[in-house]
Scaffold this motif. Structure first.
Motif, PDB file in Angstrom:
ATOM      1  N   GLY A  81      90.286  62.815  74.496  1.00  0.00           N
ATOM      2  CA  GLY A  81      88.967  63.207  74.996  1.00  0.00           C
ATOM      3  C   GLY A  81      88.874  64.668  75.357  1.00  0.00           C
ATOM      4  N   ALA A  82      89.933  65.451  75.113  1.00  0.00           N
ATOM      5  CA  ALA A  82      89.878  66.897  75.423  1.00  0.00           C
ATOM      6  C   ALA A  82      89.012  67.582  74.370  1.00  0.00           C
ATOM      7  CB  ALA A  82      91.281  67.486  75.427  1.00  0.00           C
ATOM      8  N   ASP A  83      88.416  68.721  74.771  1.00  0.00           N
ATOM      9  CA  ASP A  83      87.579  69.487  73.829  1.00  0.00           C
ATOM     10  C   ASP A  83      88.311  70.784  73.484  1.00  0.00           C
ATOM     11  OD1 ASP A  83      84.830  70.319  72.660  1.00  0.00           O
ATOM     12  OD2 ASP A  83      85.423  71.975  73.967  1.00  0.00           O
ATOM     13  N   ARG A  84      88.506  71.016  72.207  1.00  0.00           N
ATOM     14  CA  ARG A  84      89.325  72.155  71.743  1.00  0.00           C
ATOM     15  C   ARG A  84      88.782  73.491  72.261  1.00  0.00           C
ATOM     16  NH1 ARG A  84      91.752  72.343  65.823  1.00  0.00           N
ATOM     17  NH2 ARG A  84      91.525  70.136  66.150  1.00  0.00           N
ATOM     18  N   ALA A  85      87.451  73.625  72.240  1.00  0.00           N
ATOM     19  CA  ALA A  85      86.850  74.889  72.714  1.00  0.00           C
ATOM     20  C   ALA A  85      87.149  75.064  74.201  1.00  0.00           C
ATOM     21  CB  ALA A  85      85.346  74.865  72.454  1.00  0.00           C
ATOM     22  N   ASP A  86      87.100  73.973  74.924  1.00  0.00           N
ATOM     23  CA  ASP A  86      87.380  74.021  76.373  1.00  0.00           C
ATOM     24  C   ASP A  86      88.844  74.397  76.610  1.00  0.00           C
ATOM     25  OD1 ASP A  86      88.226  71.651  78.820  1.00  0.00           O
ATOM     26  OD2 ASP A  86      87.043  73.474  79.189  1.00  0.00           O
ATOM     27  N   LEU A  87      89.737  73.847  75.799  1.00  0.00           N
ATOM     28  CA  LEU A  87      91.167  74.167  75.959  1.00  0.00           C
ATOM     29  C   LEU A  87      91.411  75.648  75.664  1.00  0.00           C
ATOM     30  CD1 LEU A  87      92.873  71.043  74.315  1.00  0.00           C
ATOM     31  CD2 LEU A  87      92.372  71.450  76.741  1.00  0.00           C
ATOM     32  N   THR A  88      90.761  76.166  74.624  1.00  0.00           N
ATOM     33  CA  THR A  88      90.919  77.586  74.297  1.00  0.00           C
ATOM     34  C   THR A  88      90.393  78.452  75.433  1.00  0.00           C
ATOM     35  OG1 THR A  88      90.729  77.117  71.933  1.00  0.00           O
ATOM     36  CG2 THR A  88      90.272  79.379  72.624  1.00  0.00           C
ATOM     37  N   ALA A  89      89.270  78.039  76.012  1.00  0.00           N
ATOM     38  CA  ALA A  89      88.711  78.805  77.153  1.00  0.00           C
ATOM     39  C   ALA A  89      89.692  78.777  78.323  1.00  0.00           C
ATOM     40  CB  ALA A  89      87.363  78.214  77.563  1.00  0.00           C
ATOM     41  N   ASN A 136     102.382  89.473  78.998  1.00  0.00           N
ATOM     42  CA  ASN A 136     101.319  88.484  79.262  1.00  0.00           C
ATOM     43  C   ASN A 136      99.922  89.035  78.937  1.00  0.00           C
ATOM     44  OD1 ASN A 136     103.717  87.834  80.946  1.00  0.00           O
ATOM     45  ND2 ASN A 136     102.474  86.087  81.633  1.00  0.00           N
ATOM     46  N   ALA A 137      99.621  90.206  79.472  1.00  0.00           N
ATOM     47  CA  ALA A 137      98.252  90.737  79.300  1.00  0.00           C
ATOM     48  C   ALA A 137      97.947  90.962  77.824  1.00  0.00           C
ATOM     49  CB  ALA A 137      98.115  92.047  80.087  1.00  0.00           C
ATOM     50  N   GLU A 138      98.947  91.512  77.099  1.00  0.00           N
ATOM     51  CA  GLU A 138      98.748  91.784  75.661  1.00  0.00           C
ATOM     52  C   GLU A 138      98.505  90.487  74.891  1.00  0.00           C
ATOM     53  OE1 GLU A 138     102.185  93.663  73.908  1.00  0.00           O
ATOM     54  OE2 GLU A 138     101.585  93.058  71.886  1.00  0.00           O
ATOM     55  N   ARG A 139      99.297  89.464  75.193  1.00  0.00           N
ATOM     56  CA  ARG A 139      99.185  88.197  74.446  1.00  0.00           C
ATOM     57  C   ARG A 139      97.786  87.595  74.635  1.00  0.00           C
ATOM     58  NH1 ARG A 139     103.077  89.877  71.866  1.00  0.00           N
ATOM     59  NH2 ARG A 139     105.228  89.370  72.402  1.00  0.00           N
ATOM     60  N   ILE A 140      97.290  87.592  75.859  1.00  0.00           N
ATOM     61  CA  ILE A 140      95.963  87.004  76.114  1.00  0.00           C
ATOM     62  C   ILE A 140      94.862  87.888  75.527  1.00  0.00           C
ATOM     63  CG2 ILE A 140      94.305  86.384  77.935  1.00  0.00           C
ATOM     64  CD1 ILE A 140      96.501  84.291  77.473  1.00  0.00           C
ATOM     65  N   ALA A 141      95.051  89.209  75.613  1.00  0.00           N
ATOM     66  CA  ALA A 141      94.025  90.115  75.059  1.00  0.00           C
ATOM     67  C   ALA A 141      93.889  89.902  73.557  1.00  0.00           C
ATOM     68  CB  ALA A 141      94.391  91.571  75.369  1.00  0.00           C
ATOM     69  N   SER A 144      90.521  88.500  71.718  1.00  0.00           N
ATOM     70  CA  SER A 144      89.758  89.238  70.687  1.00  0.00           C
ATOM     71  C   SER A 144      89.710  88.442  69.394  1.00  0.00           C
ATOM     72  CB  SER A 144      90.334  90.637  70.479  1.00  0.00           C
ATOM     73  OG  SER A 144      91.583  90.543  69.860  1.00  0.00           O
ATOM     74  N   ALA A 145      90.798  87.715  69.079  1.00  0.00           N
ATOM     75  CA  ALA A 145      90.763  86.879  67.859  1.00  0.00           C
ATOM     76  C   ALA A 145      89.670  85.814  67.999  1.00  0.00           C
ATOM     77  CB  ALA A 145      92.119  86.223  67.643  1.00  0.00           C
ATOM     78  N   HIS A 146      89.555  85.256  69.213  1.00  0.00           N
ATOM     79  CA  HIS A 146      88.548  84.212  69.445  1.00  0.00           C
ATOM     80  C   HIS A 146      87.141  84.798  69.334  1.00  0.00           C
ATOM     81  CE1 HIS A 146      87.053  80.386  70.845  1.00  0.00           C
ATOM     82  NE2 HIS A 146      86.351  80.983  71.787  1.00  0.00           N
ATOM     83  N   GLU A 147      86.947  85.956  69.922  1.00  0.00           N
ATOM     84  CA  GLU A 147      85.600  86.576  69.898  1.00  0.00           C
ATOM     85  C   GLU A 147      85.237  87.037  68.482  1.00  0.00           C
ATOM     86  OE1 GLU A 147      85.884  87.996  74.584  1.00  0.00           O
ATOM     87  OE2 GLU A 147      86.158  89.472  72.961  1.00  0.00           O
ATOM     88  N   GLU A 148      86.214  87.652  67.797  1.00  0.00           N
ATOM     89  CA  GLU A 148      85.924  88.127  66.431  1.00  0.00           C
ATOM     90  C   GLU A 148      85.742  86.963  65.457  1.00  0.00           C
ATOM     91  OE1 GLU A 148      88.647  92.022  67.318  1.00  0.00           O
ATOM     92  OE2 GLU A 148      89.108  90.832  65.520  1.00  0.00           O
ATOM     93  N   GLY A 149      86.229  85.790  65.832  1.00  0.00           N
ATOM     94  CA  GLY A 149      86.091  84.632  64.937  1.00  0.00           C
ATOM     95  C   GLY A 149      84.852  83.798  65.235  1.00  0.00           C
ATOM     96  N   ALA A 150      84.029  84.252  66.195  1.00  0.00           N
ATOM     97  CA  ALA A 150      82.842  83.456  66.592  1.00  0.00           C
ATOM     98  C   ALA A 150      81.935  83.209  65.391  1.00  0.00           C
ATOM     99  CB  ALA A 150      82.090  84.178  67.709  1.00  0.00           C
ATOM    100  N   TRP A 151      81.818  84.216  64.512  1.00  0.00           N
ATOM    101  CA  TRP A 151      80.861  84.073  63.388  1.00  0.00           C
ATOM    102  C   TRP A 151      81.315  82.952  62.447  1.00  0.00           C
ATOM    103  CZ3 TRP A 151      82.164  84.771  58.222  1.00  0.00           C
ATOM    104  CH2 TRP A 151      83.389  85.389  57.968  1.00  0.00           C
ATOM    105  N   VAL A 152      82.627  82.767  62.338  1.00  0.00           N
ATOM    106  CA  VAL A 152      83.146  81.702  61.449  1.00  0.00           C
ATOM    107  C   VAL A 152      82.755  80.337  62.024  1.00  0.00           C
ATOM    108  CG1 VAL A 152      85.217  80.643  60.461  1.00  0.00           C
ATOM    109  CG2 VAL A 152      85.085  83.141  60.738  1.00  0.00           C
TER     110      VAL A 152
END
Ligand code: 3HC
Length: 305
Positions: free
Chosen positions: A84-92, A272-277, A281-289
């Motif tokens: 019942g988990a939501d993938r978008a929620d997990l990514t957030a 840590n900061a680099e990995r999350i950044a 950015s990959a998540h934001e740049e992939g929004a259009w897909v």
């Protein structure tokens, strides 16, 4: 004994449609999601070496490995969704820091020898930890692990083979390997989690047969496996207390720096900061897909209706 308890007692699998305690569902989502996050973030340390690989063969191997990690992540997010988990929620939750990923990926990959040492030690530790998960009590997770473990063994072998070549190469190559081993050995031991006595989840995870072995048992298994491999490579593991204990039938080893472990999982590791950044950015740049896929699905659904 209720349905759930009886299934666990009979060592059978809990399936998505089975009734289960809320706490079981919650801890399974927690562990599977963080495992998936680890696979996705884990693409970064080696991903940066794909364009710098020293040969086409090494580039092809590394490309295949990093692609596998992406697939493992997607496999595991799909297993979490059966609860019942939501993938978008997990990514957030990953991007906001509300959920974790493995501490090991917060260390930098400084030379190409790191690619070999990550394969040998990090994927080797992952195999120690993941093979027992093929028998975890939650069915979709256990089944996902079977394919993942097969691919992990390729990951570990390609790393070890690279190190076999480098340690038989020039003195500079041998030195690169030793320097990488010095950096990755102790963080690899941290992958198995805190000591059992400080693990808030292990006792219950063992009772529910989510875990088949404790953190310390798997850490010991990894040390026992790695020492002969290090000897075969001709590298020194950076632990002066490492020695065979005939009485125990295991290698004794020094104390892990748990203060470092807590710092790294608390967000203060080297990367840590680099990995999350990068993930953000990959998540934001992939929004259009994602938007295009949703629009396409809606159009098809409209046509079907
Ligand atoms: N890095 C980050 N967090 C860690 C950690 C680590 N190495 N070890 C433990 N933790 C966290 C736990 O998640 C838990 O926090 P939470 O309650 O907020 O989730 C807390 O520290 C206490 O640890 P516990 O031992 O009580 O937690 P668990 O019972 O969940 O055990 C675990 C930790 C052994 C990592 C277990 O979750 C597990 O086996 N997970 C599945 C395997 C996995 O995730 N492996 C990560 C590496 S994936 C990988 O290596 C990919 C490969 O391709 C290289």
């Amino acid at each position: 004994m209720t349905g759930f308890d009886a299934i666990i007692a009979r060592d059978q699998r809990i399936e998505p449609r089975d009734r289960m305690p809320d706490a079981y569902r919650a801890t399974m989502v927690r562990q599977i999601a963080q495992h998936a996050h680890s696979e996705i973030i884990g693409m970064q340390p080696e991903g940066r070496w794909i364009t710098r690989a020293p040969s086409l063969r090494r580039k092809a191997i590394l490309l295949a490995k990093v692609q596998d990690e992406a697939g493992h992540g997607l496999y595991l997010y799909a297993a979490a969704e059966t609860l019942g988990a939501d993938r978008a929620d997990l990514t957030a939750k990953l991007i906001s820091g509300a959920q974790k990923y493995s501490s090991i990926f917060n260390y930098p990959s400084l030379t190409f020898a790191d690619v070999g040492v990550i394969g040998w030690l990090v994927d080797g530790a992952a195999i120690c930890n993941q093979v027992p998960l093929c028998r975890t009590s939650y069915g979709p997770y256990a089944r996902a692990m079977i394919r993942i473990c097969k691919e992990e063994s390729f990951h570990q072998r390609q790393g070890y083979e690279l190190l076999m070549r480098m340690t038989r190469g020039t003195p500079e190559q041998r030195e690169m390997v030793q320097e990488a081993v010095d950096r990755w050995w102790w963080p690899s031991l941290m992958m198995f989690g805190p000591p059992d006595a400080e693990s808030p989840n292990t006792a219950r995870s063992m009772a529910w047969k989510i875990k088949r072995h404790t953190n310390d048992e798997l850490r010991q298994r990894f040390v026992d496996m790695s020492v002969p491999q290090a000897d075969a490579l001709g590298v020194r593991l950076p632990d002066p207390e490492l020695r065979w204990n005939e009485e125990r039938g295991h290698y004794d080893f020094g104390e892990v720096d748990w203060a470092e472990f807590r710092r790294v999982i608390g967000g203060e590791g080297p990367c840590n900061a680099e990995r999350i950044a990068v993930r953000r950015s990959a998540h934001e740049e992939g929004a259009w897909v994602r938007e295009a896929a949703e629009a396409h699905a809606a159009k098809r659904a409209g046509r079907a209706a």
